[in-house]
Scaffold this motif. Structure first.
Motif, PDB file in Angstrom:
ATOM      1  N   LEU A  79       0.719  -1.174   0.063  1.00 54.33           N
ATOM      2  CA  LEU A  79      -0.114  -0.062  -0.069  1.00 54.33           C
ATOM      3  C   LEU A  79       0.823   1.305  -0.061  1.00 54.33           C
ATOM      4  CD1 LEU A  79      -2.898  -1.074   2.486  1.00 54.33           C
ATOM      5  CD2 LEU A  79      -2.711  -1.448  -0.028  1.00 54.33           C
ATOM      6  N   GLY A  80       2.162   1.217   0.348  1.00 56.31           N
ATOM      7  CA  GLY A  80       2.861   2.243   0.393  1.00 56.31           C
ATOM      8  C   GLY A  80       2.876   3.061   1.814  1.00 56.31           C
ATOM      9  N   ALA A  81       3.221   4.010   1.767  1.00 51.05           N
ATOM     10  CA  ALA A  81       3.210   5.095   3.173  1.00 51.05           C
ATOM     11  C   ALA A  81       1.947   5.855   3.324  1.00 51.05           C
ATOM     12  CB  ALA A  81       4.419   6.237   3.162  1.00 51.05           C
ATOM     13  N   ASN A  82       1.092   6.068   2.156  1.00 44.73           N
ATOM     14  CA  ASN A  82      -0.144   6.600   2.363  1.00 44.73           C
ATOM     15  C   ASN A  82      -1.183   5.881   1.730  1.00 44.73           C
ATOM     16  OD1 ASN A  82      -2.136   8.458   1.779  1.00 44.73           O
ATOM     17  ND2 ASN A  82      -0.987  10.138   1.147  1.00 44.73           N
ATOM     18  N   PRO A  83      -2.166   5.158   2.297  1.00 43.82           N
ATOM     19  CA  PRO A  83      -2.961   4.376   1.840  1.00 43.82           C
ATOM     20  C   PRO A  83      -4.048   4.909   1.282  1.00 43.82           C
ATOM     21  CG  PRO A  83      -2.969   4.326   4.283  1.00 43.82           C
ATOM     22  CD  PRO A  83      -1.863   5.196   3.781  1.00 43.82           C
ATOM     23  N   VAL A  84      -4.431   6.376   1.528  1.00 44.26           N
ATOM     24  CA  VAL A  84      -5.441   6.945   0.725  1.00 44.26           C
ATOM     25  C   VAL A  84      -4.902   7.360  -0.705  1.00 44.26           C
ATOM     26  CG1 VAL A  84      -6.587   9.292   0.574  1.00 44.26           C
ATOM     27  CG2 VAL A  84      -6.436   8.314   2.757  1.00 44.26           C
ATOM     28  N   GLU A  85      -3.427   7.679  -0.923  1.00 43.62           N
ATOM     29  CA  GLU A  85      -3.098   7.710  -2.231  1.00 43.62           C
ATOM     30  C   GLU A  85      -3.187   6.562  -2.835  1.00 43.62           C
ATOM     31  OE1 GLU A  85       1.306   8.523  -3.820  1.00 43.62           O
ATOM     32  OE2 GLU A  85       0.708  10.029  -2.668  1.00 43.62           O
ATOM     33  N   PHE A  86      -2.935   5.299  -2.232  1.00 36.99           N
ATOM     34  CA  PHE A  86      -2.938   4.214  -3.046  1.00 36.99           C
ATOM     35  C   PHE A  86      -4.285   4.025  -3.327  1.00 36.99           C
ATOM     36  CE2 PHE A  86      -4.377  -0.470  -2.657  1.00 36.99           C
ATOM     37  CZ  PHE A  86      -3.480  -0.924  -3.776  1.00 36.99           C
ATOM     38  N   ALA A  87      -5.431   3.992  -2.581  1.00 41.22           N
ATOM     39  CA  ALA A  87      -6.954   3.752  -2.849  1.00 41.22           C
ATOM     40  C   ALA A  87      -7.356   4.606  -4.120  1.00 41.22           C
ATOM     41  CB  ALA A  87      -7.670   4.095  -1.697  1.00 41.22           C
ATOM     42  N   GLU A  88      -6.766   5.784  -4.012  1.00 40.57           N
ATOM     43  CA  GLU A  88      -7.365   6.892  -5.144  1.00 40.57           C
ATOM     44  C   GLU A  88      -6.785   6.552  -6.417  1.00 40.57           C
ATOM     45  OE1 GLU A  88      -9.430   9.458  -5.079  1.00 40.57           O
ATOM     46  OE2 GLU A  88      -9.910   9.125  -3.074  1.00 40.57           O
ATOM     47  N   LEU A  89      -5.392   6.043  -6.415  1.00 37.99           N
ATOM     48  CA  LEU A  89      -4.639   5.644  -7.686  1.00 37.99           C
ATOM     49  C   LEU A  89      -5.301   4.265  -8.166  1.00 37.99           C
ATOM     50  CD1 LEU A  89      -0.968   6.476  -6.997  1.00 37.99           C
ATOM     51  CD2 LEU A  89      -2.456   7.563  -8.504  1.00 37.99           C
ATOM     52  N   PHE A  90      -5.704   3.584  -7.471  1.00 36.24           N
ATOM     53  CA  PHE A  90      -6.304   2.496  -7.292  1.00 36.24           C
ATOM     54  C   PHE A  90      -7.416   2.350  -8.213  1.00 36.24           C
ATOM     55  CE2 PHE A  90      -8.752  -1.660  -6.426  1.00 36.24           C
ATOM     56  CZ  PHE A  90      -7.768  -2.779  -6.916  1.00 36.24           C
ATOM     57  N   MET A  91      -8.267   3.277  -7.682  1.00 36.56           N
ATOM     58  CA  MET A  91      -9.760   3.556  -8.206  1.00 36.56           C
ATOM     59  C   MET A  91      -9.691   4.238  -9.540  1.00 36.56           C
ATOM     60  SD  MET A  91     -12.207   5.003  -5.225  1.00 36.56           S
ATOM     61  CE  MET A  91     -11.046   6.312  -4.557  1.00 36.56           C
ATOM     62  N   ASP A  92      -8.843   4.803  -9.845  1.00 38.45           N
ATOM     63  CA  ASP A  92      -8.624   5.551 -11.215  1.00 38.45           C
ATOM     64  C   ASP A  92      -8.562   4.561 -12.413  1.00 38.45           C
ATOM     65  OD1 ASP A  92      -8.532   8.110 -10.322  1.00 38.45           O
ATOM     66  OD2 ASP A  92      -6.435   8.475 -10.294  1.00 38.45           O
ATOM     67  N   ASN A  93      -8.358   3.421 -12.167  1.00 36.40           N
ATOM     68  CA  ASN A  93      -8.124   2.477 -13.066  1.00 36.40           C
ATOM     69  C   ASN A  93      -9.559   1.838 -13.364  1.00 36.40           C
ATOM     70  OD1 ASN A  93      -5.344   2.151 -13.375  1.00 36.40           O
ATOM     71  ND2 ASN A  93      -5.320   1.462 -11.425  1.00 36.40           N
ATOM     72  N   TYR A  94     -10.630   2.208 -12.636  1.00 35.99           N
ATOM     73  CA  TYR A  94     -11.820   1.666 -12.802  1.00 35.99           C
ATOM     74  C   TYR A  94     -12.959   2.585 -13.507  1.00 35.99           C
ATOM     75  CZ  TYR A  94      -9.778  -2.112 -10.467  1.00 35.99           C
ATOM     76  OH  TYR A  94      -8.667  -3.105 -10.376  1.00 35.99           O
ATOM     77  N   GLY A  95     -14.089   2.394 -13.954  1.00 41.42           N
ATOM     78  CA  GLY A  95     -15.047   3.439 -14.635  1.00 41.42           C
ATOM     79  C   GLY A  95     -15.959   3.310 -13.339  1.00 41.42           C
ATOM     80  N   GLY A  96     -16.737   4.372 -13.887  1.00 46.31           N
ATOM     81  CA  GLY A  96     -17.942   4.738 -12.719  1.00 46.31           C
ATOM     82  C   GLY A  96     -17.515   5.793 -11.945  1.00 46.31           C
ATOM     83  N   GLY A  97     -18.144   6.284 -11.246  1.00 50.31           N
ATOM     84  CA  GLY A  97     -17.884   7.425 -10.216  1.00 50.31           C
ATOM     85  C   GLY A  97     -18.866   7.761  -8.895  1.00 50.31           C
ATOM     86  N   SER A  98     -18.071   8.299  -8.091  1.00 51.41           N
ATOM     87  CA  SER A  98     -18.857   8.400  -6.809  1.00 51.41           C
ATOM     88  C   SER A  98     -19.475  10.053  -7.000  1.00 51.41           C
ATOM     89  CB  SER A  98     -18.151   8.343  -5.699  1.00 51.41           C
ATOM     90  OG  SER A  98     -17.115   9.169  -5.806  1.00 51.41           O
ATOM     91  N   TRP A  99     -20.178  10.338  -6.119  1.00 54.89           N
ATOM     92  CA  TRP A  99     -20.526  11.812  -6.147  1.00 54.89           C
ATOM     93  C   TRP A  99     -19.585  12.527  -5.825  1.00 54.89           C
ATOM     94  CZ3 TRP A  99     -20.294  14.867  -1.820  1.00 54.89           C
ATOM     95  CH2 TRP A  99     -20.064  14.288  -0.582  1.00 54.89           C
ATOM     96  N   ILE A 100     -18.597  12.335  -4.949  1.00 49.89           N
ATOM     97  CA  ILE A 100     -17.470  13.110  -4.869  1.00 49.89           C
ATOM     98  C   ILE A 100     -16.508  13.190  -5.933  1.00 49.89           C
ATOM     99  CG2 ILE A 100     -15.060  13.132  -3.813  1.00 49.89           C
ATOM    100  CD1 ILE A 100     -16.630  11.893  -1.296  1.00 49.89           C
ATOM    101  N   ARG A 101     -16.295  12.228  -6.822  1.00 53.33           N
ATOM    102  CA  ARG A 101     -15.442  12.296  -7.891  1.00 53.33           C
ATOM    103  C   ARG A 101     -16.304  13.129  -8.942  1.00 53.33           C
ATOM    104  NH1 ARG A 101     -13.573   6.453 -10.254  1.00 53.33           N
ATOM    105  NH2 ARG A 101     -11.741   6.410  -8.735  1.00 53.33           N
ATOM    106  N   LYS A 102     -17.656  13.073  -9.044  1.00 59.27           N
ATOM    107  CA  LYS A 102     -18.421  14.045  -9.856  1.00 59.27           C
ATOM    108  C   LYS A 102     -18.293  15.659  -9.648  1.00 59.27           C
ATOM    109  CE  LYS A 102     -21.833  10.495 -11.131  1.00 59.27           C
ATOM    110  NZ  LYS A 102     -23.079  10.277 -11.013  1.00 59.27           N
ATOM    111  N   GLU A 103     -18.251  15.737  -8.169  1.00 65.66           N
ATOM    112  CA  GLU A 103     -18.074  17.248  -7.581  1.00 65.66           C
ATOM    113  C   GLU A 103     -16.772  17.740  -7.945  1.00 65.66           C
ATOM    114  OE1 GLU A 103     -20.629  19.344  -6.737  1.00 65.66           O
ATOM    115  OE2 GLU A 103     -21.925  17.732  -7.460  1.00 65.66           O
ATOM    116  N   ARG A 104     -15.672  16.861  -7.601  1.00 61.61           N
ATOM    117  CA  ARG A 104     -14.444  17.283  -8.084  1.00 61.61           C
ATOM    118  C   ARG A 104     -14.332  17.693  -9.323  1.00 61.61           C
ATOM    119  NH1 ARG A 104     -11.208  12.343  -5.114  1.00 61.61           N
ATOM    120  NH2 ARG A 104     -11.268  13.472  -2.971  1.00 61.61           N
ATOM    121  N   ALA A 105     -14.860  16.917 -10.317  1.00 58.52           N
ATOM    122  CA  ALA A 105     -15.009  17.224 -11.859  1.00 58.52           C
ATOM    123  C   ALA A 105     -15.637  18.483 -12.332  1.00 58.52           C
ATOM    124  CB  ALA A 105     -15.327  16.144 -12.771  1.00 58.52           C
TER     125      ALA A 105
END
Length: 121
Positions: A79-105
């Motif tokens: 996972l590395g030193a920052n598990p949030v960074e790992f999770a965000e990079l991991f999610m970037d490989n998949y389609g779909g989105g959450s409301w948070i991703r939509k709001e960021r965009a």
């Protein structure tokens, strides 16, 4: 699609999720805890509008943890030193989105439009 699936959702996704949970349960302690923590984060932040992408993401996650456990790779090395960074990079490989991703965009697009209009006195 049967009437049951219309009410409860696709049955193959439910079966795939149960299979995923069984695989997580079979992981060694630390890997199992990491999987649970990542699952919780991914369920909130991941592709909430696309069950197929969510199941694919969880399957890939458990496969990564299974392989790491089999190889004796420590969870921190996976996972590395920052598990949030790992999770965000991991999610970037998949389609779909959450409301948070939509709001960021939406925020990024709005700011780009504001910058394009320039600063008016």
């Amino acid at each position: 699609m049967s009437w049951i699936e219309k009410v409860t959702g696709p049955l193959e996704q439910k079966k795939a999720y149960r299979d995923y949970k069984a695989r997580v349960k079979a992981l060694p302690g630390g890997y199992r805890q990491a999987a649970a923590a990542l699952e919780r984060y991914l369920m909130f932040m991941g592709p909430s509008n696309d069950g197929k992408s969510l199941i694919a993401m969880l399957d890939d996650l458990v496969e990564l943890l299974e392989q790491s456990a089999a190889a004796g790779t420590p969870v921190r090395d996976v996972l590395g030193a920052n598990p949030v960074e790992f999770a965000e990079l991991f999610m970037d490989n998949y389609g779909g989105g959450s409301w948070i991703r939509k709001e960021r965009a939406r925020l990024s697009t709005s700011i780009e439009r504001a910058v394009a209009q320039g600063q008016e006195p």
